[in-house]
Design a protein around this motif. Sequence first.
Motif, PDB file in Angstrom:
ATOM      1  N   ALA A  26      42.208 -20.092   4.773  1.00 45.89           N
ATOM      2  CA  ALA A  26      42.705 -18.728   4.978  1.00 45.89           C
ATOM      3  C   ALA A  26      43.978 -18.478   4.178  1.00 45.89           C
ATOM      4  CB  ALA A  26      42.958 -18.483   6.464  1.00 45.89           C
ATOM      5  N   GLU A  27      44.857 -19.475   4.116  1.00 45.97           N
ATOM      6  CA  GLU A  27      46.091 -19.338   3.334  1.00 45.97           C
ATOM      7  C   GLU A  27      45.768 -19.191   1.850  1.00 45.97           C
ATOM      8  OE1 GLU A  27      49.552 -21.788   5.650  1.00 45.97           O
ATOM      9  OE2 GLU A  27      47.876 -22.964   4.856  1.00 45.97           O
ATOM     10  N   LEU A  28      44.871 -20.038   1.354  1.00 47.73           N
ATOM     11  CA  LEU A  28      44.488 -19.951  -0.051  1.00 47.73           C
ATOM     12  C   LEU A  28      43.880 -18.595  -0.367  1.00 47.73           C
ATOM     13  CD1 LEU A  28      43.938 -21.117  -2.872  1.00 47.73           C
ATOM     14  CD2 LEU A  28      41.816 -22.107  -1.952  1.00 47.73           C
ATOM     15  N   GLU A  29      43.000 -18.122   0.492  1.00 47.85           N
ATOM     16  CA  GLU A  29      42.330 -16.847   0.231  1.00 47.85           C
ATOM     17  C   GLU A  29      43.315 -15.687   0.267  1.00 47.85           C
ATOM     18  OE1 GLU A  29      39.101 -16.714   3.021  1.00 47.85           O
ATOM     19  OE2 GLU A  29      37.793 -17.922   1.738  1.00 47.85           O
ATOM     20  N   ALA A  30      44.322 -15.775   1.128  1.00 44.10           N
ATOM     21  CA  ALA A  30      45.334 -14.719   1.166  1.00 44.10           C
ATOM     22  C   ALA A  30      46.119 -14.685  -0.139  1.00 44.10           C
ATOM     23  CB  ALA A  30      46.272 -14.936   2.350  1.00 44.10           C
ATOM     24  N   LEU A  31      46.326 -15.853  -0.743  1.00 39.27           N
ATOM     25  CA  LEU A  31      47.061 -15.921  -2.001  1.00 39.27           C
ATOM     26  C   LEU A  31      46.267 -15.335  -3.171  1.00 39.27           C
ATOM     27  CD1 LEU A  31      48.554 -19.535  -1.746  1.00 39.27           C
ATOM     28  CD2 LEU A  31      49.824 -17.397  -1.578  1.00 39.27           C
ATOM     29  N   ILE A  32      44.961 -15.570  -3.186  1.00 41.98           N
ATOM     30  CA  ILE A  32      44.178 -15.208  -4.370  1.00 41.98           C
ATOM     31  C   ILE A  32      43.435 -13.882  -4.236  1.00 41.98           C
ATOM     32  CG2 ILE A  32      43.868 -17.627  -4.957  1.00 41.98           C
ATOM     33  CD1 ILE A  32      40.994 -17.423  -3.982  1.00 41.98           C
ATOM     34  N   ARG A  33      43.336 -13.333  -3.031  1.00 43.63           N
ATOM     35  CA  ARG A  33      42.559 -12.101  -2.864  1.00 43.63           C
ATOM     36  C   ARG A  33      43.052 -10.966  -3.763  1.00 43.63           C
ATOM     37  NH1 ARG A  33      38.995  -9.513   0.599  1.00 43.63           N
ATOM     38  NH2 ARG A  33      38.762 -11.367   1.908  1.00 43.63           N
ATOM     39  N   PRO A  34      44.375 -10.719  -3.896  1.00 45.93           N
ATOM     40  CA  PRO A  34      44.790  -9.623  -4.780  1.00 45.93           C
ATOM     41  C   PRO A  34      44.302  -9.796  -6.218  1.00 45.93           C
ATOM     42  CG  PRO A  34      46.599 -10.285  -3.362  1.00 45.93           C
ATOM     43  CD  PRO A  34      45.515 -11.304  -3.172  1.00 45.93           C
ATOM     44  N   SER A  35      44.333 -11.015  -6.725  1.00 49.49           N
ATOM     45  CA  SER A  35      43.856 -11.253  -8.086  1.00 49.49           C
ATOM     46  C   SER A  35      42.351 -11.059  -8.192  1.00 49.49           C
ATOM     47  CB  SER A  35      44.232 -12.672  -8.536  1.00 49.49           C
ATOM     48  OG  SER A  35      45.628 -12.802  -8.676  1.00 49.49           O
ATOM     49  N   LEU A  36      41.612 -11.471  -7.168  1.00 49.48           N
ATOM     50  CA  LEU A  36      40.166 -11.281  -7.186  1.00 49.48           C
ATOM     51  C   LEU A  36      39.807  -9.802  -7.122  1.00 49.48           C
ATOM     52  CD1 LEU A  36      38.866 -14.191  -4.909  1.00 49.48           C
ATOM     53  CD2 LEU A  36      39.097 -14.120  -7.398  1.00 49.48           C
ATOM     54  N   ILE A  37      40.566  -9.035  -6.373  1.00 47.73           N
ATOM     55  CA  ILE A  37      40.322  -7.593  -6.334  1.00 47.73           C
ATOM     56  C   ILE A  37      40.565  -6.988  -7.719  1.00 47.73           C
ATOM     57  CG2 ILE A  37      41.178  -5.408  -5.399  1.00 47.73           C
ATOM     58  CD1 ILE A  37      41.631  -6.867  -2.753  1.00 47.73           C
ATOM     59  N   ARG A  38      41.632  -7.410  -8.374  1.00 49.24           N
ATOM     60  CA  ARG A  38      41.894  -6.920  -9.739  1.00 49.24           C
ATOM     61  C   ARG A  38      40.758  -7.294 -10.678  1.00 49.24           C
ATOM     62  NH1 ARG A  38      46.260  -9.624 -12.026  1.00 49.24           N
ATOM     63  NH2 ARG A  38      46.010  -8.217 -13.781  1.00 49.24           N
ATOM     64  N   SER A  39      40.245  -8.519 -10.557  1.00 46.66           N
ATOM     65  CA  SER A  39      39.153  -8.941 -11.439  1.00 46.66           C
ATOM     66  C   SER A  39      37.904  -8.100 -11.193  1.00 46.66           C
ATOM     67  CB  SER A  39      38.853 -10.427 -11.241  1.00 46.66           C
ATOM     68  OG  SER A  39      38.241 -10.676  -9.982  1.00 46.66           O
ATOM     69  N   THR A  40      37.654  -7.767  -9.948  1.00 42.71           N
ATOM     70  CA  THR A  40      36.484  -6.953  -9.630  1.00 42.71           C
ATOM     71  C   THR A  40      36.657  -5.525 -10.136  1.00 42.71           C
ATOM     72  OG1 THR A  40      36.148  -8.309  -7.655  1.00 42.71           O
ATOM     73  CG2 THR A  40      34.939  -6.247  -7.775  1.00 42.71           C
ATOM     74  N   GLU A  41      37.868  -4.992 -10.043  1.00 44.37           N
ATOM     75  CA  GLU A  41      38.120  -3.660 -10.583  1.00 44.37           C
ATOM     76  C   GLU A  41      37.928  -3.645 -12.099  1.00 44.37           C
ATOM     77  OE1 GLU A  41      42.036  -3.203  -9.013  1.00 44.37           O
ATOM     78  OE2 GLU A  41      41.365  -1.975  -7.322  1.00 44.37           O
TER      79      GLU A  41
END
Length: 638
Positions: free
Chosen positions: A277-292
């Motif tokens: 959960a900690e790792l996913e909280a760190l990387i989710r913003p970058s993954l959202i940017r990649s999807t956009e």
Amino acid sequence: MPCGTINRYAFEGRTVRILSVDLGTANTVAVLSGHGVVDVDGGPAMPSSVYLDEDGTLRVGREAERRSRQDPSRYEANPKRLIDKATIKLGDQNLPVNDALAAIYARVMESVTPLLMGAQLDEIRLTHPAEWGPSRRNKLLSSARLAGMTGEIVPVPEAIAVAALGGGRPLAVYDFGADTFDVSVLDAEHRILADGSLPDVGGLDVDQALLEHIGRSVSHKDPAGWQRLLRPTTVEDHRARLGLREELRLAKEDLSELPQVEVLMPEPFEKVVITRAELEALIRPSLIRSTELLISTVHRAGVTPEHVYLVGGSCRMPLVAQVIAEKVGIVPTNPDHPETIVASGAQVVDKTKITLKAEDDKPKFVEPPTVVTAPVSPAVSGPHPVNPNVSGPNPVVSGSFPGTSGSYPNPATSGAYSASGSYPVTAPYAVNPNVSGSYPMNFPQQTGPKKKDNKKILLGAGGAVVAVAAILGAVFAFSGPDLPSADECKDDTTQDGQGFTRCLRQLAGTVPDGGGCEKADSAQITGMVEIKGTVVTCTIRDGYSVQYVLTDSVTGAMNNADSIAMSFQTDTVEADWTGNGLEGDYRAATSSGTGVLVFTAKNRPMLGILTKNAEENADELKPDEIADFFEKSVQPGE
């Protein structure tokens, strides 16, 4: 076609022997026709790392990793990232980048040669990022020649290699590599219609985010010891840093399967538990940017892909597919072996249909319109002219191509290799067997808010700040009660002759007194990443420039500063600062002769970006130098 399935076709009554090599930032994979994935250096993926002994012997792969603990200054884990540089500083020697890449190719040939049983290769296919132009491609190809690779060498864009496994259908390739995130959209003929890249989103960035996350919880125990990990000066400190980074990489991989892992820490720090959960909280913003970026690239391509193929080891993280499914409405195709799919796909590409980018220096970064702010890569230099005859005297231990006597041959190559030819591909293209049926591709229309006509600053991958003329204007005098409050900064719009608001003038201190400052509609560095706000650009001296930005909120300033800092791929200097009634922190890094330091003020909606361009002795520019200049010449005094 499943990874490892090999393409074989007849030529003059025999099977054509094709070797495809995917030299990646983190690992190198090779596939040989009639055999499959080649076991190189004890496994299917060899670390793309090099180590230079004191006697000039160049080690590669796992041997380089093992020796890195002896003297980390002689080790480079990711030489491909330095493709735009002429040399790599290893110990007290400057190794040509061509030699480092050639050593990796030579190690591949050492493993392939026994499998050929005396036969010769007909083709060698070298994969590369789709956005690479002739200079980078030629540097890769000349390194292969330097390693003793003979026969026809064919450059293959990575996205086209993956598309070859997807059959005759339009598709998108989502490539989450170690260094960058790349996306390409291809039509049914495997032509790249549009592509884009995020230079600050990659597996190495995830590792850095984990390092910073751990630092926030353990550094208080021994701040000086933590700084030695971030800024190692001794061999022991370098060893500890390398060991910790390896622990973080393994933790990241284990969290793809486990809910939590323990990270062993160097003394005096105790082990740390990290949860998924900690790792996913760190990387989710970058993954959202990649999807956009995926969505905007599809819009520019003008076609709707039937599949989204995931490429790169970082795609093993479950959150990657989850975010794509949430934002796009499709379950992406995730191959069993994302690390080997590029080399396997290169085997079946019809080389007569390969299209290559014809120009260099095209901006790699294409930000989707819905994104308001974005990270910036502080220092990625432009491509250098390629000299395929450049080589240093660096023999490869147990890794040279037969006939080279431990050193690289240096043929007189032209530096440009053709991808033409006409060999019929008889093996059919196949779809990943794990994907059945078709999924509705729901690429939403972009309905983000219209951007306001604010002042803005453009930042990007290296380069120099545009010089501005010195305009001396009225300045605000600050003393005691005249200092603006945090609440006043939020509505601070009145500008003096140089463009400073009262709050920006407080942050700038005495810098504007020397002139060289003016308000800017845009200050530009190669790459074009936009940070909105009121902007003042100041040229100082000795190649330094500083840009002051007043944003619309404290959170906006912090997010922009964090985004810039997250793009740092090298050692970082971090410290707090105080002055002129303000307190805050700064982070600095250098790479390829460019230095960047980003600083913020606590509870204030503003940030500053100090930039240094080293035209001479670029490799000697260090983060400490940038930090020292900030503290002496830029940091506002009391």
